[in-house]
Design an enzyme around this catalytic site. Structure first.
Site, PDB file in Angstrom:
ATOM      1  N   HIS A 250       1.218   2.205   0.909  1.00  0.00           N
ATOM      2  CA  HIS A 250       2.493   2.454   0.230  1.00  0.00           C
ATOM      3  C   HIS A 250       2.953   3.905   0.355  1.00  0.00           C
ATOM      4  O   HIS A 250       4.124   4.203   0.085  1.00  0.00           O
ATOM      5  CB  HIS A 250       2.404   2.107  -1.259  1.00  0.00           C
TER       6      HIS A 250
ATOM      7  N   ASP B  99      -1.927  -7.312   2.943  1.00  0.00           N
ATOM      8  CA  ASP B  99      -1.970  -7.020   1.516  1.00  0.00           C
ATOM      9  C   ASP B  99      -0.851  -7.802   0.834  1.00  0.00           C
ATOM     10  O   ASP B  99       0.203  -8.046   1.422  1.00  0.00           O
ATOM     11  CB  ASP B  99      -1.779  -5.518   1.304  1.00  0.00           C
TER      12      ASP B  99
ATOM     13  N   HIS C 146       1.179  -6.896  -1.292  1.00  0.00           N
ATOM     14  CA  HIS C 146       2.352  -6.048  -1.488  1.00  0.00           C
ATOM     15  C   HIS C 146       2.874  -5.565  -0.131  1.00  0.00           C
ATOM     16  O   HIS C 146       2.107  -5.403   0.816  1.00  0.00           O
ATOM     17  CB  HIS C 146       1.991  -4.854  -2.380  1.00  0.00           C
TER      18      HIS C 146
ATOM     19  N   ASP D  85      -5.616  -8.669  -2.232  1.00  0.00           N
ATOM     20  CA  ASP D  85      -4.907  -9.031  -3.448  1.00  0.00           C
ATOM     21  C   ASP D  85      -4.039 -10.277  -3.289  1.00  0.00           C
ATOM     22  O   ASP D  85      -3.357 -10.678  -4.246  1.00  0.00           O
ATOM     23  CB  ASP D  85      -4.090  -7.863  -3.999  1.00  0.00           C
TER      24      ASP D  85
END
Length: 374
Positions: free
Chosen positions: A146, A183, A185, A271
């Site tokens: 990120h 991931d 996200h 995740d």
């Protein structure tokens, strides 16, 4: 440097310093609040340390080339990050810590951990790019996918993968690189780093509208010379094994193969597993093993097997280590298997099969993306 005779094909890169990063007691929130009882941060060392411990207990670590490389240098970090941002991180690290930007809190000592985390990605990518190792796994913490050039985001202080890829390319160790982020996200950091670069193909398969809220749409496909070299698959919440398998088959793997990279990097978060507190997907450990196997087979077919997995998210302290062990077992082509007591139960949950709305969505992305690339 050539791989020495008898050396393990798979590398494992880690450092204790990475486990010492402390984002503070903020629980699942980005900052403390008057009515928020202090709770250890979701991004804790436990899931990563438990993965390392599981490799030790199972004996799989003995089949890996274990390395503890040095931290990333300031020069390496500046290839991606702005001087102003790095100066601010250093000032905060000398003081009382702070927030790297958006939901990226840290305390004194965290910068040393973050630099070591980036150093793991650098060393793993270099060893594979130069042929010293066939493939590698970097147990990075804090995560990096990120982080953007001028700020940290979502638990990430430094962009581990962009820093490593930019360094390897500057040194002539590799040219075209594909980065696959699974991931849960969106991999906004890699997208931002290479959005106008036609030599780096960034792919993110993630839960739609989770984090960040402002990035990750399918129509974000790069710009300028890099148009078409970014691909997002924002899957709806609740996707399971069938949807991920179909997305990989129909679009992700064919798109990477068409790009013809010299090396593949996976931003490897766990995740999207069914037990994660920050995601709403339904994968089990076998699903991560299967995705790893498919990407590994693709790498062997198109880029001499050059594959690096860089650890990202995964916040189930009990389940993420089982997912990580399953993926690393595939990398190492090992027979050492750790039983997952919930693997079959999760696979039997309702809605694990590909659902009609998921098929329609993925088919639309496939047809639209391939049509624009034709």
């Amino acid at each position: 440097m050539a791989r020495r005779p008898g050396a393990p094909a798979a590398g494992f890169f880690w450092h204790e310093r990475c486990f010492w990063h402390d984002p503070g007691a903020i629980g699942v929130f980005s900052a403390p609040g008057a009515y928020l009882q202090p709770l250890p941060a979701s991004e804790s060392p436990a899931s990563k340390r438990r993965l390392k411990n599981l490799l030790e207990v199972s004996g799989l670590i003995d089949e890996l080339e274990v390395r503890k490389p040095p931290p990333a240098s300031r020069r390496d970090l500046e290839r991606f990050h702005t001087v102003r941002y790095l100066d601010a991180l250093e000032a905060g690290d000398r003081g009382r810590g702070g927030d790297g930007g958006d939901c990226a809190p840290y305390t004194p000592g965290s910068l040393a951990a973050a630099r070591h985390s980036a150093g793991l990605a650098i060393a793993a990518l270099e060893a594979v790019a130069t042929g010293e190792l066939a493939n590698a796994y970097a147990l990075c913490r804090p995560p990096g996918h990120h982080a953007e050039a001028d700020r940290g985001r979502g638990f990430c202080l430094l962009g581990n993968i962009p820093v490593a890829v930019m360094r390897a390319r500057v040194l002539g160790q590799v040219g075209r690189v594909a980065i696959l982020d699974w991931d849960v996200h969106h991999g906004n950091g890699q997208q931002a780093a290479f959005y106008d670069d036609p030599e780096v193909f960034t792919v993110s398969i993630h839960q739609a509208g989770n984090y960040p809220l402002d990035t990750g749409a399918f129509d974000e496909q790069g710009e300028g010379a890099g148009e078409g070299a970014n691909l997002n698959l924002p899957l709806p919440p609740g996707c399971g094994i069938g949807a991920y398998d179909y997305a990989m088959t129909e679009l992700v793997l064919p798109a990477i193969e068409a790009f013809a990279p010299e090396l593949i990097v996976v931003a490897c978060g766990y995740d999207a597993c069914a037990k994660d507190p920050l995601g709403k997907m339904l994968l089990n450990s076998a699903a991560f093993a299967a995705m790893t196997a498919r990407v590994k087979a693709l790498a062997e077919r198109i880029c001499l097997g050059r594959l690096v997995l860089v650890h990202e998210g995964g916040y189930s302290e009990g389940y993420a280590p089982l997912c990580g062990h399953a993926a690393i077992q595939v990398l190492a082509e090992s027979r050492i298997e750790v039983p997952d007591p919930q693997n079959d139960e999760i696979a039997a949950w309702a809605y694990q099969d590909l659902q009609p709305h998921q098929r329609l969505l993925i088919d639309g992305w496939r047809d639209g993306y391939m049509r624009t690339r034709a």
